[in-house]
Design a protein around this motif. Structure first.
Motif, mmCIF file in Angstrom:
data_model
loop_
_atom_site.group_PDB
_atom_site.id
_atom_site.type_symbol
_atom_site.label_atom_id
_atom_site.label_comp_id
_atom_site.label_asym_id
_atom_site.label_seq_id
_atom_site.Cartn_x
_atom_site.Cartn_y
_atom_site.Cartn_z
ATOM 1 N N CYS A 1 -11.728 6.076 -23.448
ATOM 2 C CA CYS A 1 -12.169 5.033 -24.379
ATOM 3 C C CYS A 1 -13.542 5.355 -24.946
ATOM 4 N N THR B 1 -13.274 8.185 -27.380
ATOM 5 C CA THR B 1 -12.676 7.692 -28.628
ATOM 6 C C THR B 1 -13.726 6.952 -29.449
ATOM 7 N N LYS B 2 -14.558 6.146 -28.807
ATOM 8 C CA LYS B 2 -15.631 5.443 -29.527
ATOM 9 C C LYS B 2 -16.593 6.432 -30.167
ATOM 10 N N GLU C 1 -15.999 9.611 -30.970
ATOM 11 C CA GLU C 1 -15.303 10.327 -32.048
ATOM 12 C C GLU C 1 -15.180 9.446 -33.293
ATOM 13 N N THR C 2 -14.872 8.182 -33.086
ATOM 14 C CA THR C 2 -14.766 7.259 -34.209
ATOM 15 C C THR C 2 -16.102 7.136 -34.924
ATOM 16 N N TYR D 1 -16.696 10.320 -36.909
ATOM 17 C CA TYR D 1 -15.911 10.369 -38.141
ATOM 18 C C TYR D 1 -16.435 9.376 -39.171
ATOM 19 N N ASP D 2 -16.888 8.229 -38.724
ATOM 20 C CA ASP D 2 -17.486 7.264 -39.648
ATOM 21 C C ASP D 2 -18.733 7.851 -40.299
#
Length: 129
Positions: free
Chosen positions: A33, A36-37, A39-40, A43-44
């Motif tokens: 998790c 993923t945060k 990586e997000t 990407y943002d």
């Protein structure tokens, strides 16, 4: 009553290896998790940078095209002034000169050296308009 049947299905004791496995799985899920945060967020941030770059290039090309075509517009207006003056004074040479100037402007491409401009912009070189 539903709780009683659920409680009756749970074991009274859990071995250390089972508890360790469950804890390991929970920690793995937590790490995933968090990854993923991150990586997000990455990407943002990349999307924001790319959007800014696209907007910067859009602004540049808008200025280039506006300048190129406003220059041509001004030149075309000047040739029509010459043609009109020649018509008012019945000066065939002036009319001819205006028409030749107009045909030269219209026949020439504003994009003749555009590859050079594109390469300069792509390589981050400074261009002057």
């Amino acid at each position: 009553m539903a709780n009683n049947s659920l409680e009756s299905n749970l074991p009274d004791t859990v071995s250390v290896s089972e508890a360790t496995e469950v804890f390991s799985q929970v920690m793995g899920f937590f790490r995933e998790c968090e990854n993923t945060k991150r990586e997000t967020a990455r990407y943002d941030a990349m999307a924001k940078v790319l959007t800014m770059e696209i907007n910067r290039k859009y602004d540049l090309w808008e200025k280039v095209f506006t300048h190129v075509f406003s220059e041509r517009h001004a030149s075309i207006l000047k040739t029509f002034e010459v043609i009109n003056k020649g018509m008012q004074t019945n000066d065939k040479d002036m009319i001819n000169m205006g028409l030749m100037g107009l045909s030269t402007i219209v026949a020439s491409s504003p994009f003749a050296d555009f590859d050079k401009v594109i390469n300069a912009v792509s390589n981050g070189q400074k261009i002057s308009i």
